[in-house]
Design a protein around this motif. Structure first.
Motif, PDB file in Angstrom:
ATOM      1  N   MET A 153       0.472  -0.163   2.494  1.00 27.21           N
ATOM      2  CA  MET A 153       0.487  -1.589   2.163  1.00 27.21           C
ATOM      3  C   MET A 153       1.128  -2.428   3.261  1.00 27.21           C
ATOM      4  SD  MET A 153       1.259  -1.657  -1.899  1.00 27.21           S
ATOM      5  CE  MET A 153       1.146  -3.446  -1.878  1.00 27.21           C
ATOM      6  N   SER A 154       1.927  -1.799   4.129  1.00 28.57           N
ATOM      7  CA  SER A 154       2.581  -2.553   5.202  1.00 28.57           C
ATOM      8  C   SER A 154       1.573  -3.138   6.178  1.00 28.57           C
ATOM      9  CB  SER A 154       3.572  -1.647   5.957  1.00 28.57           C
ATOM     10  OG  SER A 154       4.652  -1.294   5.123  1.00 28.57           O
ATOM     11  N   ALA A 155       0.403  -2.500   6.281  1.00 32.68           N
ATOM     12  CA  ALA A 155      -0.656  -3.029   7.147  1.00 32.68           C
ATOM     13  C   ALA A 155      -1.424  -4.153   6.472  1.00 32.68           C
ATOM     14  CB  ALA A 155      -1.607  -1.902   7.545  1.00 32.68           C
ATOM     15  N   ARG A 156      -1.029  -4.498   5.245  1.00 33.63           N
ATOM     16  CA  ARG A 156      -1.631  -5.584   4.473  1.00 33.63           C
ATOM     17  C   ARG A 156      -3.145  -5.425   4.335  1.00 33.63           C
ATOM     18  NH1 ARG A 156       2.084  -7.369   7.817  1.00 33.63           N
ATOM     19  NH2 ARG A 156       0.642  -8.219   9.357  1.00 33.63           N
ATOM     20  N   PRO A 157      -3.601  -4.278   3.807  1.00 36.04           N
ATOM     21  CA  PRO A 157      -5.040  -4.058   3.648  1.00 36.04           C
ATOM     22  C   PRO A 157      -5.599  -4.862   2.484  1.00 36.04           C
ATOM     23  CG  PRO A 157      -3.856  -2.262   2.621  1.00 36.04           C
ATOM     24  CD  PRO A 157      -2.814  -3.142   3.282  1.00 36.04           C
ATOM     25  N   ARG A 158      -6.893  -5.085   2.510  1.00 37.52           N
ATOM     26  CA  ARG A 158      -7.568  -5.738   1.391  1.00 37.52           C
ATOM     27  C   ARG A 158      -8.025  -4.700   0.369  1.00 37.52           C
ATOM     28  NH1 ARG A 158     -11.864 -10.020   3.453  1.00 37.52           N
ATOM     29  NH2 ARG A 158     -11.438 -10.883   1.379  1.00 37.52           N
ATOM     30  N   ILE A 159      -8.153  -3.453   0.822  1.00 36.54           N
ATOM     31  CA  ILE A 159      -8.602  -2.365  -0.047  1.00 36.54           C
ATOM     32  C   ILE A 159      -7.639  -1.197   0.115  1.00 36.54           C
ATOM     33  CG2 ILE A 159     -10.447  -0.708  -0.512  1.00 36.54           C
ATOM     34  CD1 ILE A 159     -12.413  -2.732   0.622  1.00 36.54           C
ATOM     35  N   LEU A 160      -7.196  -0.618  -0.997  1.00 36.88           N
ATOM     36  CA  LEU A 160      -6.347   0.570  -0.981  1.00 36.88           C
ATOM     37  C   LEU A 160      -7.153   1.740  -1.523  1.00 36.88           C
ATOM     38  CD1 LEU A 160      -3.505   1.737  -0.462  1.00 36.88           C
ATOM     39  CD2 LEU A 160      -2.952   1.192  -2.842  1.00 36.88           C
ATOM     40  N   LEU A 161      -7.247   2.816  -0.729  1.00 38.28           N
ATOM     41  CA  LEU A 161      -8.014   4.004  -1.082  1.00 38.28           C
ATOM     42  C   LEU A 161      -7.050   5.149  -1.361  1.00 38.28           C
ATOM     43  CD1 LEU A 161     -10.603   3.618   1.816  1.00 38.28           C
ATOM     44  CD2 LEU A 161     -10.945   2.961  -0.567  1.00 38.28           C
ATOM     45  N   LEU A 162      -7.157   5.750  -2.540  1.00 39.46           N
ATOM     46  CA  LEU A 162      -6.233   6.789  -2.985  1.00 39.46           C
ATOM     47  C   LEU A 162      -7.024   8.052  -3.306  1.00 39.46           C
ATOM     48  CD1 LEU A 162      -4.226   4.550  -5.486  1.00 39.46           C
ATOM     49  CD2 LEU A 162      -3.587   5.085  -3.133  1.00 39.46           C
ATOM     50  N   ASP A 163      -6.709   9.154  -2.624  1.00 38.05           N
ATOM     51  CA  ASP A 163      -7.410  10.419  -2.848  1.00 38.05           C
ATOM     52  C   ASP A 163      -6.466  11.396  -3.528  1.00 38.05           C
ATOM     53  OD1 ASP A 163      -9.201  12.472  -2.881  1.00 38.05           O
ATOM     54  OD2 ASP A 163      -9.481  12.596  -0.716  1.00 38.05           O
ATOM     55  N   GLU A 164      -6.595  11.534  -4.858  1.00 37.34           N
ATOM     56  CA  GLU A 164      -5.715  12.400  -5.653  1.00 37.34           C
ATOM     57  C   GLU A 164      -4.243  12.134  -5.312  1.00 37.34           C
ATOM     58  OE1 GLU A 164      -6.200  14.578  -8.058  1.00 37.34           O
ATOM     59  OE2 GLU A 164      -8.367  14.599  -8.129  1.00 37.34           O
ATOM     60  N   PRO A 165      -3.789  10.884  -5.372  1.00 35.21           N
ATOM     61  CA  PRO A 165      -2.441  10.579  -4.871  1.00 35.21           C
ATOM     62  C   PRO A 165      -1.302  11.172  -5.678  1.00 35.21           C
ATOM     63  CG  PRO A 165      -3.333   8.695  -6.053  1.00 35.21           C
ATOM     64  CD  PRO A 165      -4.439   9.698  -5.956  1.00 35.21           C
ATOM     65  N   PHE A 166      -1.550  11.524  -6.952  1.00 41.41           N
ATOM     66  CA  PHE A 166      -0.465  11.998  -7.814  1.00 41.41           C
ATOM     67  C   PHE A 166      -0.669  13.431  -8.280  1.00 41.41           C
ATOM     68  CE2 PHE A 166      -1.181   7.371  -8.980  1.00 41.41           C
ATOM     69  CZ  PHE A 166      -0.316   6.907  -8.001  1.00 41.41           C
ATOM     70  N   GLY A 167      -1.651  14.119  -7.700  1.00 38.90           N
ATOM     71  CA  GLY A 167      -1.992  15.463  -8.159  1.00 38.90           C
ATOM     72  C   GLY A 167      -0.894  16.482  -7.987  1.00 38.90           C
ATOM     73  N   ALA A 168      -0.018  16.296  -6.994  1.00 37.87           N
ATOM     74  CA  ALA A 168       1.032  17.282  -6.713  1.00 37.87           C
ATOM     75  C   ALA A 168       2.355  16.951  -7.389  1.00 37.87           C
ATOM     76  CB  ALA A 168       1.242  17.394  -5.197  1.00 37.87           C
ATOM     77  N   LEU A 169       2.385  15.898  -8.205  1.00 36.33           N
ATOM     78  CA  LEU A 169       3.643  15.455  -8.810  1.00 36.33           C
ATOM     79  C   LEU A 169       3.824  16.026 -10.213  1.00 36.33           C
ATOM     80  CD1 LEU A 169       3.548  11.686  -7.771  1.00 36.33           C
ATOM     81  CD2 LEU A 169       4.553  13.609  -6.527  1.00 36.33           C
TER      82      LEU A 169
END
Length: 252
Positions: A153-169
């Motif tokens: 988010m620091s790069a201030r994107p217009r689109i955030l793409l998440l690939d299984e972001p919470f699978g290991a939690l």
């Protein structure tokens, strides 16, 4: 008017279709969950949205612009494995995210001072200001994933793409990350695409749930046909299917 337009997209590797006849329009600010069986092209679709890969046929347009040939600052990405720089401190990871939008990835003088101030603001927002000078290896899994999302988010994107972001939690941390992500999404109104194997998670977080599957199947050659979007559910209204966009090319 659609913000992300996917028109008749196919992706092949060595004459094998991975994805075929994908058509979908996404509004700005929508949260799109992507589900389906392993190997049905979900991550391939995400990589094409990122412009890390280009379609073999068809096109993907963002806000009416020309199809991207490579990743750019409009798109931020977070993977299941914590996608942060292990040799940089927590604060420097966020400053690096700011550097993604500069020509050489470097920040100096006044620009760096502004980036440091914004990094500290982001650290407070994501709850990591107390570990700003530590390295990622010292953080828990949930903290590392918060850092990865903050960096994207620091790069201030217009689109955030998440690939299984919470699978290991673990389950508790996963619920905390759900709340954290939804808070950030509400604050920024960015458009989010999330690949997940957890159907419950997909409906909990998503405004819409896209199901990828293979409608055509050859028992003698399972790899012959690719996957497409077989269902488009409105998760805000009890899972009622959207009308799928008309297929514009059914050849092959």
């Amino acid at each position: 008017m659609s913000f992300v337009s996917v028109s008749n997209v196919w992706k092949k590797y060595n004459n094998r279709s991975i994805i075929e006849r994908v058509n979908v329009d996404i509004l700005e600010g929508e949260f799109i969950s992507i589900v389906g069986a392993s190997g049905c092209g979900k991550s391939t679709f995400l990589r094409m949205l990122l412009a890390e890969e280009t379609p073999s046929r068809g096109e993907i347009r963002i806000d009416g612009g020309a199809p991207a040939k490579e990743p750019n600052q409009e798109r931020g990405v977070v993977f299941q494995k914590y996608s942060v720089f292990p040799h940089l401190s927590v604060r420097e990871n966020l400053i690096a995210g700011e550097g993604f939008v500069t020509p050489f990835g470097k920040l100096f003088g006044a620009k760096r001072r502004v980036a440091v101030a914004r990094a500290d603001e982001m650290l407070e927002r994501i709850g990591l200001n107390h570990v700003a000078d530590q390295f990622p290896a010292a953080l828990s899994g949930g903290m590392q994933q918060r850092l990865a999302i903050g960096q994207a988010m620091s790069a201030r994107p217009r689109i955030l793409l998440l690939d299984e972001p919470f699978g290991a939690l673990d389950p508790g941390t996963r619920i905390q990350m759900h709340d954290f992500l939804m808070e950030l999404r509400d604050e920024t109104n960015m458009t989010v695409f999330m690949v997940t194997h957890d159907l419950q998670e997909g409906f909990k977080l998503g405004d819409r749930v896209l199901v990828f599957d293979k409608p055509r199947w050859d028992p003698h050659d399972p790899g012959m046909y690719g996957a497409t979007i077989t269902y488009d559910f409105d998760a805000r209204d009890g899972g009622i299917p959207f009308q799928l966009k008309e297929e514009t090319d059914v050849s092959e």
